[in-house]
Design a protein around this motif. Structure first.
Motif, PDB file in Angstrom:
ATOM      1  N   VAL A  34      -3.452  -9.131   8.071  1.00 14.46           N
ATOM      2  CA  VAL A  34      -1.961 -10.101   8.520  1.00 14.46           C
ATOM      3  C   VAL A  34      -2.010 -11.541   8.260  1.00 14.46           C
ATOM      4  O   VAL A  34      -1.677 -12.218   8.546  1.00 14.46           O
ATOM      5  CB  VAL A  34      -1.166  -9.110   8.984  1.00 14.46           C
ATOM      6  N   HIS A  35      -3.687 -11.361   9.660  1.00 11.91           N
ATOM      7  CA  HIS A  35      -3.347 -13.006  10.380  1.00 11.91           C
ATOM      8  C   HIS A  35      -4.162 -14.391   9.716  1.00 11.91           C
ATOM      9  O   HIS A  35      -2.973 -15.155   8.647  1.00 11.91           O
ATOM     10  CB  HIS A  35      -4.780 -13.204  11.375  1.00 11.91           C
ATOM     11  N   GLU A  36      -4.486 -13.185   8.305  1.00 18.31           N
ATOM     12  CA  GLU A  36      -5.363 -14.055   6.936  1.00 18.31           C
ATOM     13  C   GLU A  36      -4.120 -14.305   5.633  1.00 18.31           C
ATOM     14  O   GLU A  36      -3.941 -15.133   5.268  1.00 18.31           O
ATOM     15  CB  GLU A  36      -6.362 -13.182   6.323  1.00 18.31           C
ATOM     16  N   LEU A  37      -3.394 -13.487   5.536  1.00 17.67           N
ATOM     17  CA  LEU A  37      -2.583 -13.443   5.163  1.00 17.67           C
ATOM     18  C   LEU A  37      -1.413 -14.356   5.338  1.00 17.67           C
ATOM     19  O   LEU A  37      -0.965 -15.177   4.399  1.00 17.67           O
ATOM     20  CB  LEU A  37      -1.877 -12.040   4.514  1.00 17.67           C
ATOM     21  N   ASN A  38      -1.206 -14.561   6.254  1.00 21.43           N
ATOM     22  CA  ASN A  38      -0.143 -15.899   6.581  1.00 21.43           C
ATOM     23  C   ASN A  38      -0.694 -16.512   6.618  1.00 21.43           C
ATOM     24  O   ASN A  38      -0.047 -17.523   6.203  1.00 21.43           O
ATOM     25  CB  ASN A  38       0.065 -15.402   8.479  1.00 21.43           C
ATOM     26  N   ALA A  39      -1.725 -16.715   7.356  1.00 20.64           N
ATOM     27  CA  ALA A  39      -2.638 -18.510   7.190  1.00 20.64           C
ATOM     28  C   ALA A  39      -3.028 -18.867   5.643  1.00 20.64           C
ATOM     29  O   ALA A  39      -2.702 -19.956   5.376  1.00 20.64           O
ATOM     30  CB  ALA A  39      -3.753 -18.341   7.264  1.00 20.64           C
ATOM     31  N   VAL A  40      -2.758 -17.967   4.625  1.00 24.24           N
ATOM     32  CA  VAL A  40      -2.906 -18.172   2.936  1.00 24.24           C
ATOM     33  C   VAL A  40      -1.710 -19.181   2.302  1.00 24.24           C
ATOM     34  O   VAL A  40      -1.319 -19.907   1.917  1.00 24.24           O
ATOM     35  CB  VAL A  40      -3.840 -17.099   2.362  1.00 24.24           C
ATOM     36  N   ARG A  41      -0.750 -17.631   3.265  1.00 17.61           N
ATOM     37  CA  ARG A  41       0.357 -18.617   2.834  1.00 17.61           C
ATOM     38  C   ARG A  41       1.185 -19.622   2.995  1.00 17.61           C
ATOM     39  O   ARG A  41       1.693 -20.574   2.795  1.00 17.61           O
ATOM     40  CB  ARG A  41       1.929 -17.489   3.696  1.00 17.61           C
ATOM     41  N   GLY A  42       0.815 -19.623   5.111  1.00 16.04           N
ATOM     42  CA  GLY A  42       0.922 -21.216   5.509  1.00 16.04           C
ATOM     43  C   GLY A  42      -0.242 -22.433   4.405  1.00 16.04           C
ATOM     44  O   GLY A  42       0.678 -23.962   4.769  1.00 16.04           O
ATOM     45  N   LEU A  43      -1.125 -22.562   3.927  1.00 13.68           N
ATOM     46  CA  LEU A  43      -1.450 -23.231   2.771  1.00 13.68           C
ATOM     47  C   LEU A  43      -1.245 -23.551   1.582  1.00 13.68           C
ATOM     48  O   LEU A  43      -1.162 -24.953   1.408  1.00 13.68           O
ATOM     49  CB  LEU A  43      -2.644 -22.475   2.602  1.00 13.68           C
ATOM     50  N   LEU A  44      -0.595 -22.192   1.113  1.00 10.47           N
ATOM     51  CA  LEU A  44       0.193 -22.013  -0.419  1.00 10.47           C
ATOM     52  C   LEU A  44       1.221 -21.771  -1.047  1.00 10.47           C
ATOM     53  O   LEU A  44       1.881 -22.314  -1.831  1.00 10.47           O
ATOM     54  CB  LEU A  44      -1.081 -21.509  -0.883  1.00 10.47           C
ATOM     55  N   GLY A  45       1.791 -21.161   0.615  1.00 10.86           N
ATOM     56  CA  GLY A  45       3.166 -20.931  -0.455  1.00 10.86           C
ATOM     57  C   GLY A  45       3.285 -19.692  -0.772  1.00 10.86           C
ATOM     58  O   GLY A  45       1.945 -18.826  -0.406  1.00 10.86           O
ATOM     59  N   GLU A  46       3.789 -18.859  -1.216  1.00 12.06           N
ATOM     60  CA  GLU A  46       4.251 -17.793  -2.143  1.00 12.06           C
ATOM     61  C   GLU A  46       3.037 -17.389  -2.892  1.00 12.06           C
ATOM     62  O   GLU A  46       3.296 -18.421  -3.725  1.00 12.06           O
ATOM     63  CB  GLU A  46       5.801 -17.434  -1.832  1.00 12.06           C
ATOM     64  N   PRO A  47       2.647 -15.828  -3.271  1.00 15.12           N
ATOM     65  CA  PRO A  47       2.134 -16.011  -4.707  1.00 15.12           C
ATOM     66  C   PRO A  47       3.242 -15.492  -5.288  1.00 15.12           C
ATOM     67  O   PRO A  47       3.810 -14.809  -5.554  1.00 15.12           O
ATOM     68  CB  PRO A  47       1.136 -14.971  -3.805  1.00 15.12           C
ATOM     69  N   ASP A  48       2.531 -15.439  -6.461  1.00 19.52           N
ATOM     70  CA  ASP A  48       3.094 -15.655  -8.102  1.00 19.52           C
ATOM     71  C   ASP A  48       2.605 -14.162  -8.100  1.00 19.52           C
ATOM     72  O   ASP A  48       3.938 -13.390  -9.137  1.00 19.52           O
ATOM     73  CB  ASP A  48       2.583 -16.527  -9.142  1.00 19.52           C
ATOM     74  N   ARG A  49       1.671 -14.011  -7.963  1.00 23.45           N
ATOM     75  CA  ARG A  49       1.247 -12.453  -8.496  1.00 23.45           C
ATOM     76  C   ARG A  49       0.149 -12.107  -7.530  1.00 23.45           C
ATOM     77  O   ARG A  49      -0.651 -12.969  -7.371  1.00 23.45           O
ATOM     78  CB  ARG A  49       0.291 -12.950  -9.933  1.00 23.45           C
ATOM     79  N   LEU A  50       0.127 -10.573  -6.942  1.00 28.22           N
ATOM     80  CA  LEU A  50      -1.236 -10.028  -6.775  1.00 28.22           C
ATOM     81  C   LEU A  50      -1.679  -8.861  -8.230  1.00 28.22           C
ATOM     82  O   LEU A  50      -1.226  -7.981  -8.292  1.00 28.22           O
ATOM     83  CB  LEU A  50      -0.162  -8.978  -6.124  1.00 28.22           C
ATOM     84  N   ASP A  51      -3.095  -9.746  -8.690  1.00 25.62           N
ATOM     85  CA  ASP A  51      -3.490  -9.051  -9.451  1.00 25.62           C
ATOM     86  C   ASP A  51      -4.008  -7.689  -9.671  1.00 25.62           C
ATOM     87  O   ASP A  51      -4.485  -6.472 -10.292  1.00 25.62           O
ATOM     88  CB  ASP A  51      -4.280 -10.367 -10.384  1.00 25.62           C
ATOM     89  N   HIS A  52      -4.725  -7.475  -8.208  1.00 22.94           N
ATOM     90  CA  HIS A  52      -5.468  -6.080  -7.903  1.00 22.94           C
ATOM     91  C   HIS A  52      -5.908  -6.153  -6.186  1.00 22.94           C
ATOM     92  O   HIS A  52      -5.925  -7.398  -5.913  1.00 22.94           O
ATOM     93  CB  HIS A  52      -7.477  -5.957  -9.205  1.00 22.94           C
ATOM     94  N   VAL A  53      -6.070  -4.692  -6.192  1.00 25.36           N
ATOM     95  CA  VAL A  53      -6.397  -4.408  -5.078  1.00 25.36           C
ATOM     96  C   VAL A  53      -7.810  -3.167  -5.066  1.00 25.36           C
ATOM     97  O   VAL A  53      -7.599  -2.482  -6.210  1.00 25.36           O
ATOM     98  CB  VAL A  53      -5.492  -3.876  -4.268  1.00 25.36           C
ATOM     99  N   ASP A  54      -8.837  -3.713  -4.392  1.00 25.60           N
ATOM    100  CA  ASP A  54     -10.052  -2.496  -4.234  1.00 25.60           C
ATOM    101  C   ASP A  54      -9.872  -1.977  -2.285  1.00 25.60           C
ATOM    102  O   ASP A  54      -9.456  -3.216  -2.110  1.00 25.60           O
ATOM    103  CB  ASP A  54     -11.136  -3.042  -4.429  1.00 25.60           C
ATOM    104  N   LEU A  55      -9.614  -1.157  -2.021  1.00 22.19           N
ATOM    105  CA  LEU A  55     -10.129   0.009  -1.150  1.00 22.19           C
ATOM    106  C   LEU A  55     -10.842   0.572  -0.759  1.00 22.19           C
ATOM    107  O   LEU A  55     -10.646   1.422  -1.932  1.00 22.19           O
ATOM    108  CB  LEU A  55      -8.818   0.046  -0.503  1.00 22.19           C
TER     109      LEU A  55
END
Length: 349
Positions: free
Chosen positions: A194-215
């Motif tokens: 959640v730290h990384e997600l927030n920091a990316v949003r602080g840099l770029l704003g809101e994402p338009d799309r979540l394309d793919h997830v590998d867990l």
């Protein structure tokens, strides 16, 4: 990571009461930091003659934050803000109705090197890719040198009750997800990424799309799109190497900007900004490594909280902002379960 900075900031804060469900823990910290009063029930704490509370507990922060707001107290909560967008939304609504500050403790957003990274990113021409990589490591080696008090176990009945509350909150967020997804959502997404997600949003704003997830057990990759800019977020657990690393790397044709965070438990360890440049068509290139400051993001977020309460300065990590991180965490699980992209993944349902 909070009490000693609060003591350093004694011109701004007075810590008058500590609460812990294990009384021995509250007493040990109160003695060390000169706090005059302790309690074991947060409901007693919020009825003290105080101006604000810091919610630094495991488990859901929603009940404490909502009741504190109802009583007119300002609130700083540790991440994750909550376990679901339903909880987070209720926290934001309570703070708005009471006209109090609700801020989430994303210390990296207040790191001076991160702010420099924002400046460099904004100046890039034609950015082409952002890569975020976290190499998780055991935290014990990073805190063993601190004079920490022994930790007492809370009463067994309290532990079981809290576990049941967490399980119920995760069910609200994910529905009938299996145990692997529940564990990943809680321990990887909410507790760590959640730290990384927030920091990316602080840099770029809101994402338009979540394309793919590998867990997988021990790793996660999420591919997002911000306009035409692709973003890859990688998390890898490496429990046998006490070499924590979190790196943000943004690439443009003639410039690479990399931000490397140290372990958050190392006080005053600087975050490093590296700049690589060159000239198109020529052999010349240059590299510079920059230390922006030795000031702690933990300390700076406390200063920002004080400024928000006293001067009305909106915190960059408000409750409304952090709500979108919880939405993105839920969307990551949805994308993995369905195998389909998610548009506007930070938009709460």
């Amino acid at each position: 990571m909070h009490l000693h900075y609060l003591r350093e900031l004694s011109d701004r804060f007075e810590v008058s009461v500590l609460c812990d469900i294990a009384p021995e823990n509250a007493a040990a910290s109160a003695e060390r930091y000169g706090v005059p009063k302790v309690c074991t029930d947060w409901r007693d704490l919020v009825r003290e003659p105080i101006d604000a509370i810091l919610v630094l507990t495991a488990g859901s922060h929603a009940p404490m934050a909502i009741e504190a707001a109802r009583l007119g107290l300002h609130v700083l909560v540790e991440k994750p803000m909550a376990f679901s967008t339903a909880e987070a939304g209720a926290m934001v609504d309570a703070a708005d109705q009471a006209d109090v500050i609700l801020m989430v403790a994303y210390n990296k957003r207040y790191d001076p090197a991160y702010l420099r990274f924002q400046e460099e990113a904004a100046a890039l021409r034609d950015p082409r890719f952002l890569r975020v990589t976290t190499l998780e490591s055991p935290f014990q080696p990073y805190v063993a040198h601190y004079p920490l008090a022994p930790i007492a176990r809370p009463p067994a009945a309290d532990v079981e009750r809290l576990r049941a509350d967490v399980a119920e909150s995760i069910t609200v967020a994910l529905g009938d997800a299996d145990e692997f997804l529940r564990k990943t959502y809680h321990s990887v997404l909410l507790d760590t990424l959640v730290h990384e997600l927030n920091a990316v949003r602080g840099l770029l704003g809101e994402p338009d799309r979540l394309d793919h997830v590998d867990l997988r057990e021990g790793s996660m990759t999420a591919l997002l799109r911000f306009g035409s800019l692709p973003v890859a977020i990688h998390w890898i657990d490496l429990p046998g190497i006490a070499r924590y690393k979190m790196e943000f790397a943004l690439y443009a044709p003639d410039r690479r900007v990399t931000l490397s965070f140290p372990s958050p438990f190392l006080r005053s360890e600087p975050t490093i900004l590296e700049l690589v440049g060159g000239e198109i068509g020529g052999p010349r290139s240059h590299v510079s490594s920059e230390i922006t400051s030795f000031e702690s993001g933990f300390k700076r977020e406390l200063i920002a909280f004080h400024d928000a309460v006293m001067n009305g300065t909106p915190p960059v990590t408000s409750g409304a902002d952090a709500l979108r991180d919880i939405a993105l965490c839920q969307a990551i699980i949805e994308c993995y379960r369905t195998g389909r992209p998610v548009d506007n993944p930070t938009r709460p349902a």
